[in-house]
Design an enzyme around this catalytic site. Sequence first.
Site, PDB file in Angstrom:
ATOM      1  N   CYS A  60       0.825  -1.211   0.000  1.00 21.46           N
ATOM      2  CA  CYS A  60       0.000   0.000   0.000  1.00 21.46           C
ATOM      3  C   CYS A  60       0.863   1.267   0.000  1.00 21.46           C
ATOM      4  CB  CYS A  60      -0.904  -0.062   1.228  1.00 21.46           C
ATOM      5  SG  CYS A  60      -1.642   1.478   1.723  1.00 21.46           S
ATOM      6  N   CYS A  75       0.180   3.745   2.850  1.00 21.42           N
ATOM      7  CA  CYS A  75       0.683   3.174   4.116  1.00 21.42           C
ATOM      8  C   CYS A  75       2.165   3.516   4.295  1.00 21.42           C
ATOM      9  CB  CYS A  75       0.515   1.659   4.129  1.00 21.42           C
ATOM     10  SG  CYS A  75      -1.199   1.124   4.032  1.00 21.42           S
TER      11      CYS A  75
END
Length: 98
Positions: free
Chosen positions: A22, A25
């Site tokens: 991600c 993230c």
Amino acid sequence: MTFREAIHSDKPVLVDFFAEWCGPCKMMTPVLKQLKGRLGDKAMIIKIDVDKNPQAAAALQVQGVPTLILFKKGKILWRQSGVVPANELEKIILQYNE
């Protein structure tokens, strides 16, 4: 300390549900490091990889990553998905730090 024990702490516990793949993230990692430096022992920050801990993510109905959830004494105080700036996180955590 287990996840369950950690979120039942007397001090705020920020849990970052993330995934290795991600992009947003990865943007949260330096934010959380900066936040930890500012908060010191006033709060705990835990990172949970949703791919390695699907049961924790499912139990808390984490649909997307990153999802940040703030716990204190086992209760959810705040929750948001997406990238959140360190200043905003610090304000949110400190309001529950008594």
